[in-house]
Design an enzyme around this catalytic site. Structure first.
Site, mmCIF file in Angstrom:
data_model
loop_
_atom_site.group_PDB
_atom_site.id
_atom_site.type_symbol
_atom_site.label_atom_id
_atom_site.label_comp_id
_atom_site.label_asym_id
_atom_site.label_seq_id
_atom_site.Cartn_x
_atom_site.Cartn_y
_atom_site.Cartn_z
ATOM 1 N N GLU A 1 63.404 5.313 -12.291
ATOM 2 C CA GLU A 1 62.523 5.084 -12.717
ATOM 3 C C GLU A 1 61.849 3.306 -12.299
ATOM 4 O OE1 GLU A 1 61.414 7.688 -16.799
ATOM 5 O OE2 GLU A 1 63.113 6.240 -16.924
ATOM 6 N N GLU B 1 66.917 16.793 -16.427
ATOM 7 C CA GLU B 1 65.953 15.569 -15.372
ATOM 8 C C GLU B 1 67.351 14.882 -14.942
ATOM 9 O OE1 GLU B 1 63.088 12.385 -16.872
ATOM 10 O OE2 GLU B 1 63.053 14.074 -18.045
ATOM 11 N N ASP C 1 66.074 10.952 -12.556
ATOM 12 C CA ASP C 1 64.879 10.229 -12.713
ATOM 13 C C ASP C 1 66.184 8.388 -11.374
ATOM 14 O OD1 ASP C 1 63.506 11.234 -14.559
ATOM 15 O OD2 ASP C 1 64.609 10.635 -15.667
#
Length: 282
Positions: free
Chosen positions: A47, A43, A45
């Site tokens: 955010e 992953e 990200d």
């Protein structure tokens, strides 16, 4: 956002975040293969962690490989602009040798692959996602401020998605080639690695250092409380960054700035213990 899987590439979108009271709201733009590799997923990200009245938004970047969330490689930064007024571009370069996160044209984080990272470096094909979800347990001042659904709906605008990289089979981990409309699949690795967004010039590195000095509030590289055995192998151990980082928690105070007459001013500080959660992708 995309049902296709990619084996490395450059992924970018313009994002405008929700207005008004958004404490506890998390907006995410990310790459993942969690639907294929449930326990060993990779992953990358962005955010965006919601804001109280007049507060600056924070953005968190994550790097996970082979399910390494217990060795979280999180960093957080204050956004130097109001992301609810207009869209800004957020981009991730994911190459076999390094990762670069960008905000607009400024690199904010570089992760250079180190042999000791092993499987912690993302290496399996990933798809592109956008989500908005309730992060009340951790997102705003460690969960002190929850989502207030009085201000719902919380709408985030995504536009101008750009993806450059070879599409791949998520299980076989090989490029898928051929067929009409698949010219992007033929982007070779050399082309990706020599593109402007993949090359960290001295000027870009200086801009990254300046951004981090002004806006970074947390980096796992100097979190001696969480990782007493020392920093991760890819950390560059910047003396300046170390001096600016507190032993645990956010190292900067967010000055609350009113967006309209009559709204409160204040300050916020404090750590945010990390907990994972994700709504269904949109």
């Amino acid at each position: 956002m995309s049902s296709d899987y990619y084996l490395h590439g450059f992924f970018s979108a313009s994002i405008k975040l929700p207005k008004d009271y958004t404490a506890g709201v998390v907006v995410a733009f990310y790459l993942s293969n969690g639907d294929v590799y449930e326990k060993t997923h990779d992953e990358l990200d962005f955010e965006f962690l919601g804001s109280r009245w007049g507060g600056q938004w924070r953005v968190q970047t994550n790097v996970y490989g082979n399910g390494s969330t217990s060795r979280g490689r999180e960093e957080r930064y204050l956004l130097p602009f109001d992301p609810t007024l207009e869209a800004h571009r957020y981009s991730v370069l994911w190459a076999p040798t390094h990762i670069i996160f960008y905000i607009d044209d400024t690199p904010i984080r570089e992760v250079i692959r180190h042999p000791d990272m092993g499987g912690d470096f993302p290496a399996k094909p990933m798809a592109v996602y956008a989500t908005i979800w309730d992060g009340s347990a951790w997102a705003t001042e460690g969960g002190k401020y929850k989502v207030n659904y009085k201000y719902a709906p919380f709408a985030s605008e995504f536009s101008d998605l750009a993806v450059v990289g070879p599409r791949a089979d998520p299980v076989l981990r090989v490029p898928r080639r051929g067929g009409a409309g698949d010219q992007d699949d033929d982007q070779d690795l050399l082309g990706l690695m020599t593109a402007d967004y993949a090359v960290m010039t001295p000027q870009k590195r200086a801009a990254m250092r300046a951004f981090r000095a002004r806006h970074m509030t947390y980096t796992v590289c100097y979190d001696a409380a969480r990782y007493a055995s020392g920093p991760f192998p890819e950390c560059d151990n910047s003396d300046d960054e170390r001096e600016n980082f507190s032993a645990w928690g956010e190292s900067k105070t967010v000055v609350m700035r009113p967006r309209a007459r009559g709204r409160r001013r204040g300050r916020k500080a404090g750590g945010a213990a990390f907990a994972r959660g994700r709504a269904a992708s949109s």
